[in-house]
Design an enzyme around this catalytic site. Structure first.
Site, mmCIF file in Angstrom:
data_model
loop_
_atom_site.group_PDB
_atom_site.id
_atom_site.type_symbol
_atom_site.label_atom_id
_atom_site.label_comp_id
_atom_site.label_asym_id
_atom_site.label_seq_id
_atom_site.Cartn_x
_atom_site.Cartn_y
_atom_site.Cartn_z
ATOM 1 N N ASP A 33 12.531 -49.082 -2.514
ATOM 2 C CA ASP A 33 11.812 -48.601 -1.327
ATOM 3 C C ASP A 33 10.297 -48.706 -1.472
ATOM 4 O O ASP A 33 9.552 -47.879 -0.949
ATOM 5 C CB ASP A 33 12.203 -47.135 -1.010
ATOM 6 C CG ASP A 33 13.698 -46.972 -0.924
ATOM 7 O OD1 ASP A 33 14.337 -47.850 -0.351
ATOM 8 O OD2 ASP A 33 14.227 -45.983 -1.458
ATOM 9 N N GLY B 291 17.959 -51.881 1.467
ATOM 10 C CA GLY B 291 17.582 -51.825 2.867
ATOM 11 C C GLY B 291 16.122 -52.244 2.961
ATOM 12 O O GLY B 291 15.246 -51.503 2.532
ATOM 13 N N HIS B 292 15.886 -53.464 3.429
ATOM 14 C CA HIS B 292 14.509 -53.974 3.493
ATOM 15 C C HIS B 292 13.987 -53.861 4.921
ATOM 16 O O HIS B 292 14.531 -54.475 5.838
ATOM 17 C CB HIS B 292 14.468 -55.432 3.005
ATOM 18 C CG HIS B 292 14.771 -55.547 1.539
ATOM 19 N ND1 HIS B 292 14.980 -56.733 0.898
ATOM 20 C CD2 HIS B 292 14.886 -54.587 0.596
ATOM 21 C CE1 HIS B 292 15.213 -56.501 -0.392
ATOM 22 N NE2 HIS B 292 15.167 -55.202 -0.584
HETATM 23 P P1 IMP Z 1 24.104 -47.858 -6.038
HETATM 24 O O1 IMP Z 1 23.201 -49.030 -6.153
HETATM 25 O O2 IMP Z 1 24.674 -47.666 -4.659
HETATM 26 O O3 IMP Z 1 25.161 -47.871 -7.095
HETATM 27 O O4 IMP Z 1 23.224 -46.529 -6.307
HETATM 28 C C1 IMP Z 1 22.679 -46.239 -7.585
HETATM 29 C C2 IMP Z 1 21.291 -45.614 -7.420
HETATM 30 O O5 IMP Z 1 20.390 -46.599 -6.933
HETATM 31 C C3 IMP Z 1 21.234 -44.460 -6.427
HETATM 32 O O6 IMP Z 1 20.273 -43.521 -6.864
HETATM 33 C C4 IMP Z 1 20.752 -45.129 -5.154
HETATM 34 O O7 IMP Z 1 20.120 -44.230 -4.280
HETATM 35 C C5 IMP Z 1 19.766 -46.132 -5.730
HETATM 36 N N1 IMP Z 1 19.546 -47.305 -4.884
HETATM 37 C C6 IMP Z 1 20.341 -48.381 -4.723
HETATM 38 N N2 IMP Z 1 19.793 -49.257 -3.880
HETATM 39 C C7 IMP Z 1 18.615 -48.744 -3.508
HETATM 40 C C8 IMP Z 1 17.570 -49.213 -2.652
HETATM 41 O O8 IMP Z 1 17.601 -50.299 -2.091
HETATM 42 N N3 IMP Z 1 16.498 -48.376 -2.507
HETATM 43 C C9 IMP Z 1 16.407 -47.186 -3.168
HETATM 44 N N4 IMP Z 1 17.342 -46.720 -3.975
HETATM 45 C C10 IMP Z 1 18.449 -47.490 -4.138
#
Ligand code: IMP
Length: 420
Positions: A12, A39-40
């Site tokens: 983010d 999410g971009h």
């Molecule tokens: P996962 O990638 O869904 O397995 O989540 C693992 C961790 O990475 C969690 O804390 C999510 O909130 C974080 N996370 C995954 N993708 C993003 C992103 O695009 N932005 C911010 N946090 C992310």
């Protein structure tokens, strides 16, 4: 000319905006990790988009968007995103989807719930970890398998036999049927099947021909599965070291490695966050910065800029330059804090620990600098930026020892000052 855009915090950071801006000049944009957990946020011709899988090259005709093998693909999400973008653009973006990228199957999302791992780690609940686990366990279904349904069926039957053995009391698992799952995937992916191919070859040829290739990172360095605050990380390599492996090209010659970071910090999901703030300050940063997840809508935790983490992330990525975003959110603060070191076990350290449990024990040691009262989101010339803001930038450069090449003062593409 090739460029990699890399996140330097917990995701983010505003990579979407920077990639969208620089992709205008690119012949090819390659996303190299993650899946629809990302999410971009992009503002294209005044319309705001949250893209999850499709690289930013899709916004420009003639730019090929590649989803490379380090990614995990949910075809339902991809199809919807592709249709939405096609409608907005008036043309269908050309994609190349790596045949050796892995597919997120419906049971991957179910497993995150059944195992409780989604809740425990505060994940995006998009089935990311179970899909990467299956990849490593050699039980995954790959994108190219859809072109050989007999192969896909064989793989699915093996995976389901293990799943049913392991979850005897879960009706949602016992009711799974390999043929129906395959049918469903083939129907959903149908318009995208012609895009499946050899991404490694295409990227290699483009780079050898000197094309402008841009690599779009997802998430951030501190979420890297090997080098982040483990185990509160995502399941892919989010840093430059993982890029070569993901695209299948040894030692890729990437001229510019641009690390993107926010002027403060945010984190979503579980895990330690040394510079976290609370109360009115947290509320102010969250509201002014619109700090809610693009993928899940969850409110993000907010905190001050952590230079220990930033220096670590920039060095890990071998950044040649930095892009600072969301400086406008800090307008109106009399004072701003930056974390210069941690207090750990009674001693001061500027080393970022590699374990979440140790990071949890770190207390931030702050330097307080002057803020600025001016609204800056309309400024387009660096010379007009407040002096205290420029001093803040110089402080960051002096600690991280990498030049800040891009200054972003708002979400719109125009609200950006390029210094090189
Ligand atoms: P996962 O990638 O869904 O397995 O989540 C693992 C961790 O990475 C969690 O804390 C999510 O909130 C974080 N996370 C995954 N993708 C993003 C992103 O695009 N932005 C911010 N946090 C992310």
């Amino acid at each position: 000319m090739s460029t990699a855009i890399l996140g330097l915090q917990w995701g983010d950071e505003g990579k979407g905006k920077i990639t969208h801006l620089l992709a205008k000049e690119a012949d090819m944009v390659v996303r190299f990790n993650g899946g629809p957990n990302a999410g971009h946020t992009v503002i294209d011709r005044g319309v705001k988009f949250g893209t999850h899988l499709i690289p930013a090259g899709a916004f420009y005709p003639g730019t090929l968007s590649v989803l490379s093998s380090g990614m995990v693909i949910n075809f339902a999400v991809l199809r919807e995103e592709w249709a939405l973008l096609s409608e907005h653009l008036g043309w269908q973006p050309q994609l190349l989807i790596a045949e050796n990228a892995h597919i997120i199957m419906p049971y991957h999302r179910q497993l995150e719930e059944l195992e409780g791992s989604g809740k425990h780690f505060g994940t995006t609940r998009r089935g990311i970890a179970p899909t990467y686990s299956d990849k490593t366990a050699k039980l995954g279904i790959r994108v190219g398998d859809l072109l050989y349904p007999d192969v896909a069926l064989q793989r699915l039957e093996l995976k389901l036999s293990f799943l049913k053995r392991d979850w005897p009391d879960a009706p949602e698992i016992q009711n799974l049927d390999a043929r129906s799952l395959l049918e469903e995937q083939l129907t959903t992916a149908e318009p995208l099947l012609p895009f499946i191919g050899d991404a490694t070859e295409a990227i290699g040829l483009a780079m050898a021909a000197g094309k402008n290739v841009m690599f779009e990172g997802a998430q951030g360095a501190l979420l890297d599965v090997d080098h982040g605050s483990y185990p509160f990380v995502t399941s892919s390599s989010t840093t430059f070291a993982g890029l070569g492996n993901s695209i299948g090209i040894p030692n890729p010659q990437v001229d510019r490695r641009l690390g993107v970071f926010k002027a403060y910090m945010t984190r979503v999901g579980a895990g330690p966050f040394p510079t976290i703030v609370s109360g009115a300050l947290e509320e102010r940063l969250r509201t002014t910065g619109g700090e809610f997840g693009v993928t899940t809508g969850r409110p993000r935790e907010c905190g001050w800029l952590d230079l220990v983490a930033l220096r670590y992330a920039a060095s890990l990525n071998g950044c040649s330059g930095l892009a600072i975003t969301k400086l406008d959110v800090l307008s109106g603060f009399d004072e701003i804090k930056v974390c210069q070191s941690y207090r750990l076990n009674g001693q001061s350290t500027d080393k970022f620990p590699l374990s979440a449990e140790v990071l949890e024990r770190c207390e931030p040691e702050y330097e307080t600098v002057a803020g600025w009262s001016e609204k800056i989101s309309q400024i387009r010339d660096e010379a007009e930026l407040p002096k205290s803001l420029m001093a803040f930038i110089e402080l960051i450069e002096s600690v991280v020892k990498v030049p800040i090449e891009v200054i972003s003062v708002g979400p719109e593409p125009e609200a950006t000052m390029m210094r090189v």
